[in-house]
Design a protein around this motif. Structure first.
Motif, PDB file in Angstrom:
ATOM      1  N   ASP A 194      -8.145   2.528   2.662  1.00 12.14           N
ATOM      2  CA  ASP A 194      -6.936   3.128   3.235  1.00 12.14           C
ATOM      3  C   ASP A 194      -6.112   3.694   2.081  1.00 12.14           C
ATOM      4  O   ASP A 194      -5.579   2.938   1.267  1.00 12.14           O
ATOM      5  CB  ASP A 194      -6.152   2.058   3.997  1.00 12.14           C
ATOM      6  N   GLU A 206      -3.213   4.781   1.931  1.00 20.39           N
ATOM      7  CA  GLU A 206      -1.797   4.392   1.988  1.00 20.39           C
ATOM      8  C   GLU A 206      -1.582   2.944   1.547  1.00 20.39           C
ATOM      9  O   GLU A 206      -0.458   2.454   1.543  1.00 20.39           O
ATOM     10  CB  GLU A 206      -1.251   4.583   3.405  1.00 20.39           C
ATOM     11  N   ASN A 264      -1.940   2.201   6.604  1.00 25.77           N
ATOM     12  CA  ASN A 264      -2.289   2.571   7.975  1.00 25.77           C
ATOM     13  C   ASN A 264      -3.160   1.525   8.650  1.00 25.77           C
ATOM     14  O   ASN A 264      -3.728   1.777   9.706  1.00 25.77           O
ATOM     15  CB  ASN A 264      -3.026   3.917   7.977  1.00 25.77           C
TER      16      ASN A 264
END
Length: 140
Positions: A76, A78, A128
């Protein structure tokens, strides 16, 4: 009837009292854990994927992050390399943000610097990715 100035309660004192009350009745913070088993098996759902971890008191926390060395490695962008950690203390499971760039959220609320107790049904959002606590089982 009037009261001497030192006996009057102002709005700041009332707000301070409410804040203290809220902190007391809220979830356990990391330093105030009750005593209990030292080792536990934690079953998680990581974006719908089942994962089981052993978390032990007195051992290094289990790291959640983008790093391949993380205990819960996430793909991910993020998510920070070392985003958050799971730790056992006093028979309870705690989550702590590790100074991540985008923050760690427990049930939609951003975590402060201290660890906060996790319960079955809680969800932790890192980047996320959603991590849900399915079960926490004490080991003998």
């Amino acid at each position: 009837m009037t009261f001497p100035a030192q006996m009057r309660i102002g709005s700041l004192e009332i707000l301070a009292g409410l804040a203290v009350f809220g902190a007391i009745v809220g979830r356990h913070r990391f330093a105030a854990a009750p005593s209990g088993p030292e080792n536990m098996i934690v079953q998680l759902s990581v974006d719908g994927r089942a994962l089981e971890l052993e978390v032990s008191e007195g051992r290094a926390p289990r790291v959640i992050g983008r790093s391949p060395e993380a205990d819960v490695a996430l793909d991910d962008p993020e998510t920070s390399r070392r985003h958050a950690a799971l730790q056992a203390a006093g028979g309870a499971l705690y989550v702590t943000d590790l100074g991540s760039r985008n923050g760690t959220f427990l049930n939609g609320k951003r975590l402060a610097d201290e660890g906060i107790e996790l319960k079955v049904g809680d969800h932790v959002d890192v980047g996320n990715t959603r991590i849900e606590v399915l079960e926490v089982q004490a080991l003998p």
